[in-house]
Design a protein around this motif. Structure first.
Motif, PDB file in Angstrom:
ATOM      1  N   TYR A   1       0.831  -1.196   0.000  1.00  0.00           N
ATOM      2  CA  TYR A   1       0.000   0.000   0.000  1.00  0.00           C
ATOM      3  C   TYR A   1       0.868   1.250   0.000  1.00  0.00           C
ATOM      4  CZ  TYR A   1      -3.315  -3.451   1.897  1.00  0.00           C
ATOM      5  OH  TYR A   1      -4.079  -4.565   2.106  1.00  0.00           O
TER       6      TYR A   1
ATOM      7  N   GLY B   1     -11.406  -6.114  -3.316  1.00  0.00           N
ATOM      8  CA  GLY B   1     -12.234  -5.299  -4.200  1.00  0.00           C
ATOM      9  C   GLY B   1     -12.109  -3.808  -3.969  1.00  0.00           C
ATOM     10  N   VAL B   2     -11.442  -3.413  -2.881  1.00  0.00           N
ATOM     11  CA  VAL B   2     -11.239  -1.997  -2.557  1.00  0.00           C
ATOM     12  C   VAL B   2      -9.837  -1.594  -2.974  1.00  0.00           C
ATOM     13  CG1 VAL B   2     -11.048  -0.314  -0.676  1.00  0.00           C
ATOM     14  CG2 VAL B   2     -12.902  -1.997  -0.660  1.00  0.00           C
ATOM     15  N   ALA B   3      -9.728  -0.476  -3.667  1.00  0.00           N
ATOM     16  CA  ALA B   3      -8.419   0.004  -4.108  1.00  0.00           C
ATOM     17  C   ALA B   3      -7.968   1.255  -3.385  1.00  0.00           C
ATOM     18  CB  ALA B   3      -8.413   0.276  -5.608  1.00  0.00           C
TER      19      ALA B   3
ATOM     20  N   ARG C   1      -3.884   0.887  -3.029  1.00  0.00           N
ATOM     21  CA  ARG C   1      -3.104  -0.282  -3.407  1.00  0.00           C
ATOM     22  C   ARG C   1      -2.043   0.152  -4.418  1.00  0.00           C
ATOM     23  NH1 ARG C   1      -5.339  -5.114  -1.768  1.00  0.00           N
ATOM     24  NH2 ARG C   1      -7.556  -5.009  -1.176  1.00  0.00           N
TER      25      ARG C   1
ATOM     26  N   VAL D   1      -2.283  -1.470  -8.026  1.00  0.00           N
ATOM     27  CA  VAL D   1      -3.449  -0.995  -8.774  1.00  0.00           C
ATOM     28  C   VAL D   1      -3.216   0.441  -9.247  1.00  0.00           C
ATOM     29  CG1 VAL D   1      -5.908  -0.475  -8.646  1.00  0.00           C
ATOM     30  CG2 VAL D   1      -5.010  -2.544  -7.558  1.00  0.00           C
TER      31      VAL D   1
ATOM     32  N   GLU E   1      -3.295   1.479 -13.192  1.00  0.00           N
ATOM     33  CA  GLU E   1      -4.336   2.370 -13.695  1.00  0.00           C
ATOM     34  C   GLU E   1      -3.813   3.769 -14.047  1.00  0.00           C
ATOM     35  OE1 GLU E   1      -6.986   1.068 -14.618  1.00  0.00           O
ATOM     36  OE2 GLU E   1      -6.514  -0.843 -13.657  1.00  0.00           O
TER      37      GLU E   1
ATOM     38  N   LEU F   1      -9.923   4.501 -10.909  1.00  0.00           N
ATOM     39  CA  LEU F   1     -10.059   3.248 -10.160  1.00  0.00           C
ATOM     40  C   LEU F   1     -11.474   2.692 -10.295  1.00  0.00           C
ATOM     41  CD1 LEU F   1      -8.123   4.139  -6.865  1.00  0.00           C
ATOM     42  CD2 LEU F   1      -7.303   2.794  -8.822  1.00  0.00           C
ATOM     43  N   ARG F   2     -12.464   3.562 -10.204  1.00  0.00           N
ATOM     44  CA  ARG F   2     -13.851   3.101 -10.313  1.00  0.00           C
ATOM     45  C   ARG F   2     -14.160   2.629 -11.738  1.00  0.00           C
ATOM     46  NH1 ARG F   2     -17.155   2.961  -6.347  1.00  0.00           N
ATOM     47  NH2 ARG F   2     -16.868   4.180  -4.433  1.00  0.00           N
TER      48      ARG F   2
ATOM     49  N   TRP G   1     -12.889  -1.011  -9.418  1.00  0.00           N
ATOM     50  CA  TRP G   1     -12.511  -1.034  -8.009  1.00  0.00           C
ATOM     51  C   TRP G   1     -13.435  -0.147  -7.181  1.00  0.00           C
ATOM     52  CZ3 TRP G   1      -8.862  -4.272  -6.098  1.00  0.00           C
ATOM     53  CH2 TRP G   1      -7.991  -4.867  -7.016  1.00  0.00           C
ATOM     54  N   ASP G   2     -13.527  -0.468  -5.893  1.00  0.00           N
ATOM     55  CA  ASP G   2     -14.320   0.333  -4.968  1.00  0.00           C
ATOM     56  C   ASP G   2     -13.429   1.299  -4.190  1.00  0.00           C
ATOM     57  OD1 ASP G   2     -16.734  -0.867  -5.612  1.00  0.00           O
ATOM     58  OD2 ASP G   2     -16.508  -2.446  -4.104  1.00  0.00           O
TER      59      ASP G   2
END
Length: 302
Positions: A81, A106-108, A154, A157, A161, A181-182, A186-187
């Motif tokens: 992170y 599922g969370v970024a 993250r 990620v 992205e 991200l969305r 990703w959430d």
């Protein structure tokens, strides 16, 4: 190995940087601290060298802004992170632990609760307005994005992205990142117990002409990069139309972003950056798993 590298970007922050570093040293979760010094000339380098926490320092040859500093730091991050933290923010001891614990599958990205010095809420994430502004969310619930003053992402990620839009220099790099991200599926969530006190405006002057120049330009560029094409075109046209009609109005607001000269400069800078923004848009679209229109209809105006 710690799970997080906390990146603090500073520019002439000697007046408040010690409070930030002291607060990071008091965290109850292990971490790396990496300070990006944007060529400060106010004694910040000596302060960093003498601080007992011995933070790692990446000194840039020029001021690359908050966005540029974050982008430069990413290549030096080797943890799972990466946390973004303003140099005028002081997180409470459980801040990082609360952020890491909220990072479920599922969370970024996880937003913090940013507070003014008096303890009142400044931000619990970012909402998306009907005309494509990012605005601070002051209630609990799922945010569209996060305030970049204190957040956890993250690392892999973020790299995948498109990193951080370094050319933004300052403002809207956080909402642009959350939007990408969305779009990638990703959430983004908020950890209300991850609290950081923020001396809002200690590093920049909200309301100044420079603030409005960056803010308006970067919002338009973000829309070109991330929003549905019809929304980006509409907001560009609206901004240009208001600029053209300003000399004909008698009730012009006093705010700096209604000065014709500033708005013309914003339009010129946006036009100069438009090819790069469109190129970025194409890449964002190729990586996306959620359609722009679907995301817009879900979040705009909420």
């Amino acid at each position: 190995m710690p799970a997080t590298t906390v990146v603090v970007v500073t520019w002439r922050g000697a007046a408040h940087l010690t409070d930030c570093l002291d607060a990071l040293a008091a965290q109850d979760r292990p971490h790396r601290t990496l300070v990006v010094d944007n060529a400060s000339d106010d004694g910040s380098a000596r302060l960093l060298a003498e601080h007992p926490s011995r933070p790692e320092v990446l000194r840039l040859p020029r001021n690359a802004g908050y966005a540029g500093g974050l982008a430069a730091a990413l290549s030096a991050v080797d943890t799972e992170y990466v946390a973004w933290l303003n140099d005028d923010a002081a997180p409470q001891p459980g801040w990082l632990a609360a952020l890491e614990d909220a990072m479920r599958p599922g969370v970024a990205a996880v937003a913090s609760r940013l507070e003014y010095p008096d303890g009142s809420a400044q931000s619990l994430g970012v909402r998306l307005t009907a005309d494509g502004h990012g605005a601070d969310l002051l209630s609990t619930g799922e945010p569209f994005g996060f305030c970049g003053g204190a957040a956890l992402l993250r690392t892999d990620v973020l790299r995948a992205e498109g990193s951080v839009p370094a050319g933004f220099f300052c403002y809207y790099e956080d909402t642009d990142t959350a939007w990408r991200l969305r779009l990638a599926g990703w959430d983004v969530v908020v950890a209300p117990d991850a609290v950081a006190r923020h001396r809002h405006g200690a590093s920049t002057r909200p309301g100044s002409a420079l603030f409005h120049r960056w803010n308006e330009r970067n919002r338009l560029l973000m829309l070109v990069r991330c929003a549905p094409a019809i929304v980006a075109a509409r907001e560009l046209a609206r901004f240009a139309a208001i600029t053209v009609l300003l000399p004909l109005r008698r009730d012009v607001p006093a705010a700096a972003n209604f000065r014709a000269g500033l708005r013309v400069r914003v339009l010129a800078e946006t036009a100069a950056r438009l090819p790069a923004a469109l190129w970025a848009r194409a890449g964002i679209g190729r990586r996306a798993s959620v359609r722009r229109g679907v995301l817009w209809r879900r979040w705009a105006g909420r």
